[in-house]
Design a protein around this motif. Structure first.
Motif, PDB file in Angstrom:
ATOM      1  N   LYS A  75       0.826  -1.207   0.000  1.00  0.00           N
ATOM      2  CA  LYS A  75       0.000   0.000   0.000  1.00  0.00           C
ATOM      3  C   LYS A  75       0.860   1.256   0.000  1.00  0.00           C
ATOM      4  O   LYS A  75       0.525   2.244  -0.676  1.00  0.00           O
ATOM      5  CB  LYS A  75      -0.934  -0.001   1.216  1.00  0.00           C
ATOM      6  CG  LYS A  75      -2.049   1.028   1.111  1.00  0.00           C
ATOM      7  CD  LYS A  75      -2.949   0.737  -0.093  1.00  0.00           C
ATOM      8  CE  LYS A  75      -4.057   1.758  -0.229  1.00  0.00           C
ATOM      9  NZ  LYS A  75      -4.940   1.478  -1.376  1.00  0.00           N
ATOM     10  N   SER A  76       1.975   1.231   0.714  1.00  0.00           N
ATOM     11  CA  SER A  76       2.866   2.392   0.723  1.00  0.00           C
ATOM     12  C   SER A  76       3.414   2.654  -0.676  1.00  0.00           C
ATOM     13  O   SER A  76       3.503   3.808  -1.110  1.00  0.00           O
ATOM     14  CB  SER A  76       4.024   2.168   1.704  1.00  0.00           C
ATOM     15  OG  SER A  76       3.544   2.074   3.025  1.00  0.00           O
ATOM     16  N   GLN A  77       3.771   1.589  -1.379  1.00  0.00           N
ATOM     17  CA  GLN A  77       4.276   1.743  -2.736  1.00  0.00           C
ATOM     18  C   GLN A  77       3.215   2.347  -3.652  1.00  0.00           C
ATOM     19  O   GLN A  77       3.508   3.195  -4.501  1.00  0.00           O
ATOM     20  CB  GLN A  77       4.724   0.386  -3.296  1.00  0.00           C
ATOM     21  CG  GLN A  77       5.942  -0.217  -2.612  1.00  0.00           C
ATOM     22  CD  GLN A  77       7.224   0.537  -2.898  1.00  0.00           C
ATOM     23  OE1 GLN A  77       7.527   1.535  -2.245  1.00  0.00           O
ATOM     24  NE2 GLN A  77       7.973   0.080  -3.875  1.00  0.00           N
ATOM     25  N   GLU A  78       1.971   1.937  -3.470  1.00  0.00           N
ATOM     26  CA  GLU A  78       0.881   2.481  -4.286  1.00  0.00           C
ATOM     27  C   GLU A  78       0.675   3.969  -4.004  1.00  0.00           C
ATOM     28  O   GLU A  78       0.533   4.772  -4.927  1.00  0.00           O
ATOM     29  CB  GLU A  78      -0.418   1.726  -3.996  1.00  0.00           C
ATOM     30  CG  GLU A  78      -0.431   0.291  -4.479  1.00  0.00           C
ATOM     31  CD  GLU A  78      -1.688  -0.436  -4.034  1.00  0.00           C
ATOM     32  OE1 GLU A  78      -2.600   0.227  -3.480  1.00  0.00           O
ATOM     33  OE2 GLU A  78      -1.779  -1.663  -4.236  1.00  0.00           O
ATOM     34  N   LEU A  79       0.669   4.324  -2.726  1.00  0.00           N
ATOM     35  CA  LEU A  79       0.394   5.707  -2.346  1.00  0.00           C
ATOM     36  C   LEU A  79       1.548   6.645  -2.674  1.00  0.00           C
ATOM     37  O   LEU A  79       1.332   7.833  -2.942  1.00  0.00           O
ATOM     38  CB  LEU A  79       0.087   5.781  -0.844  1.00  0.00           C
ATOM     39  CG  LEU A  79      -1.203   5.097  -0.386  1.00  0.00           C
ATOM     40  CD1 LEU A  79      -1.239   5.018   1.137  1.00  0.00           C
ATOM     41  CD2 LEU A  79      -2.430   5.845  -0.901  1.00  0.00           C
ATOM     42  N   LEU A  80       2.772   6.119  -2.671  1.00  0.00           N
ATOM     43  CA  LEU A  80       3.971   6.959  -2.799  1.00  0.00           C
ATOM     44  C   LEU A  80       4.690   6.744  -4.129  1.00  0.00           C
ATOM     45  O   LEU A  80       5.893   6.979  -4.230  1.00  0.00           O
ATOM     46  CB  LEU A  80       4.934   6.665  -1.645  1.00  0.00           C
ATOM     47  CG  LEU A  80       4.374   6.840  -0.233  1.00  0.00           C
ATOM     48  CD1 LEU A  80       5.415   6.429   0.801  1.00  0.00           C
ATOM     49  CD2 LEU A  80       3.926   8.273   0.009  1.00  0.00           C
ATOM     50  N   LYS A  81       3.974   6.343  -5.150  1.00  0.00           N
ATOM     51  CA  LYS A  81       4.623   5.985  -6.412  1.00  0.00           C
ATOM     52  C   LYS A  81       5.371   7.148  -7.064  1.00  0.00           C
ATOM     53  O   LYS A  81       6.289   6.926  -7.859  1.00  0.00           O
ATOM     54  CB  LYS A  81       3.596   5.397  -7.386  1.00  0.00           C
ATOM     55  CG  LYS A  81       2.399   6.280  -7.671  1.00  0.00           C
ATOM     56  CD  LYS A  81       1.353   5.507  -8.476  1.00  0.00           C
ATOM     57  CE  LYS A  81       0.081   6.314  -8.661  1.00  0.00           C
ATOM     58  NZ  LYS A  81      -0.963   5.542  -9.379  1.00  0.00           N
ATOM     59  N   LYS A  82       5.034   8.385  -6.715  1.00  0.00           N
ATOM     60  CA  LYS A  82       5.738   9.545  -7.277  1.00  0.00           C
ATOM     61  C   LYS A  82       6.763  10.140  -6.309  1.00  0.00           C
ATOM     62  O   LYS A  82       7.402  11.146  -6.628  1.00  0.00           O
ATOM     63  CB  LYS A  82       4.728  10.624  -7.673  1.00  0.00           C
ATOM     64  CG  LYS A  82       3.788  10.211  -8.805  1.00  0.00           C
ATOM     65  CD  LYS A  82       2.845  11.351  -9.166  1.00  0.00           C
ATOM     66  CE  LYS A  82       1.906  10.951 -10.295  1.00  0.00           C
ATOM     67  NZ  LYS A  82       0.982  12.081 -10.654  1.00  0.00           N
ATOM     68  N   ILE A  83       6.903   9.518  -5.150  1.00  0.00           N
ATOM     69  CA  ILE A  83       7.756  10.051  -4.089  1.00  0.00           C
ATOM     70  C   ILE A  83       9.079   9.288  -4.029  1.00  0.00           C
ATOM     71  O   ILE A  83       9.104   8.058  -4.095  1.00  0.00           O
ATOM     72  CB  ILE A  83       7.038   9.949  -2.724  1.00  0.00           C
ATOM     73  CG1 ILE A  83       5.758  10.775  -2.724  1.00  0.00           C
ATOM     74  CG2 ILE A  83       7.954  10.374  -1.597  1.00  0.00           C
ATOM     75  CD1 ILE A  83       5.968  12.261  -2.908  1.00  0.00           C
ATOM     76  N   HIS A  84      10.184  10.015  -3.897  1.00  0.00           N
ATOM     77  CA  HIS A  84      11.504   9.405  -3.820  1.00  0.00           C
ATOM     78  C   HIS A  84      11.833   9.071  -2.354  1.00  0.00           C
ATOM     79  O   HIS A  84      11.923   9.977  -1.519  1.00  0.00           O
ATOM     80  CB  HIS A  84      12.565  10.330  -4.386  1.00  0.00           C
ATOM     81  CG  HIS A  84      12.366  10.649  -5.832  1.00  0.00           C
ATOM     82  ND1 HIS A  84      12.924  11.759  -6.443  1.00  0.00           N
ATOM     83  CD2 HIS A  84      11.654  10.009  -6.804  1.00  0.00           C
ATOM     84  CE1 HIS A  84      12.568  11.793  -7.715  1.00  0.00           C
ATOM     85  NE2 HIS A  84      11.794  10.741  -7.952  1.00  0.00           N
ATOM     86  N   ILE A  85      11.997   7.794  -2.071  1.00  0.00           N
ATOM     87  CA  ILE A  85      12.417   7.328  -0.747  1.00  0.00           C
ATOM     88  C   ILE A  85      13.841   6.803  -0.896  1.00  0.00           C
ATOM     89  O   ILE A  85      14.112   5.966  -1.762  1.00  0.00           O
ATOM     90  CB  ILE A  85      11.505   6.200  -0.225  1.00  0.00           C
ATOM     91  CG1 ILE A  85      10.038   6.641  -0.219  1.00  0.00           C
ATOM     92  CG2 ILE A  85      11.957   5.737   1.153  1.00  0.00           C
ATOM     93  CD1 ILE A  85       9.698   7.685   0.792  1.00  0.00           C
TER      94      ILE A  85
END
Length: 275
Positions: free
Chosen positions: A49-59
């Motif tokens: 779910k984190s990957q889905e929500l943060l797909k445009k965010i650089h971690i």
């Protein structure tokens, strides 16, 4: 060469907007900051779910997931895993049965760390609403026997305070320091939830593990949060920042309370203002 600053943010009601979106401003600000800083998350959410929500965010550092039970890189390299074994898990569930409530159980189902979400045989009104949000989730499995898995990440009771607080107190009395128990209001639906974790499966222990992995001190971190499960991080971090919509007990221990809420891009505004 100066060390890169470290930022760790909670997601729900902190970095994410209430509709679970991330504004273009927050996306751009976060990603710009990630070019010169270490940026990651600490959330109750799963890897998927984190990957889905943060797909445009650089971690660019290990992520703290499922309240601290999993520490894993964005590339899915496992750093640490804290689970409740089946014997202890079933004993916890048996206490819940005395209060006429069954839990949701999140566990590891295979060596690839894929998760199963077991939903209870009996559903109160609040649990029914929670389940609706997962109706298309392939990880959901009916749990008619009300038993736990071999490796349980979280045991979660959803309901109302008048039912969950006595259960919380009884679980603390029976199991003591063998587990981590957190009772919190659930802002989306208006009820409460009781989360039960491995005794070292919370965000604060996970944050310490991340710092060991990075070879840095916890006093070098800035953390952002809003809820009870963020309190441990707030007490350890060098700088703790609460959004304006945070719970009062979180604001009380924060070094800084922002004037903006999660729906007003509070974290991104802070990151932008510090340059």
């Amino acid at each position: 060469m100066p060390k890169r600053p470290i930022y760790i943010t909670d997601l729900d009601h902190t970095f994410l907007r209430s509709d679970l979106s991330i504004s273009d401003f927050s996306t751009e600000t976060w990603n710009n900051k990630a070019e010169s800083s270490i940026m990651t998350i600490a959330t109750a959410r799963s890897f998927q779910k984190s990957q889905e929500l943060l797909k445009k965010i650089h971690i660019n550092a290990p992520m703290i997931l499922l309240d601290g039970t999993i520490i894993i890189t964005p590339e899915r390299k496992l750093i640490d895993l804290k689970t409740i074994n089946k014997e202890l898990g079933d004993a916890i569930v048996d206490v819940g049965t005395q209060f006429d409530i069954d839990p949701f159980i999140i566990g590891v189902k295979d060596k690839e760390l894929n998760e199963s979400f077991l939903y209870p045989r009996k559903l109160n009104e609040y649990q029914q609403d929670v389940l609706k949000g997962y109706k298309d989730d392939p990880r959901m499995q009916f749990n008619p026997n009300n038993r736990t898995m071999q490796q349980n990440l979280k045991i979660v009771y959803f309901g109302y305070e008048e039912q969950l607080r006595p259960l919380y107190e009884e679980i603390q009395k029976v199991f003591g320091t063998n587990i981590e128990a957190k009772l919190s209001p659930e802002k989306y639906g208006g009820g409460y939830f009781l989360t039960l974790l491995h005794s070292e499966g919370d965000k604060s222990h996970a944050m310490q593990k991340v710092m060991e992995y990075l070879g840095r001190g916890h006093e070098e971190i800035t953390v952002f949060g809003d809820s009870v499960n963020d309190l441990g991080m707030f007490k350890l971090a060098g700088t703790s920042v609460a959004v304006s919509n945070a719970l009062d007990e979180v604001k009380a221990v924060a070094d800084l309370v922002l004037p903006h809420s999660n729906d007003e891009d509070a974290v991104a505004r802070y990151l932008k203002n510090i340059g």
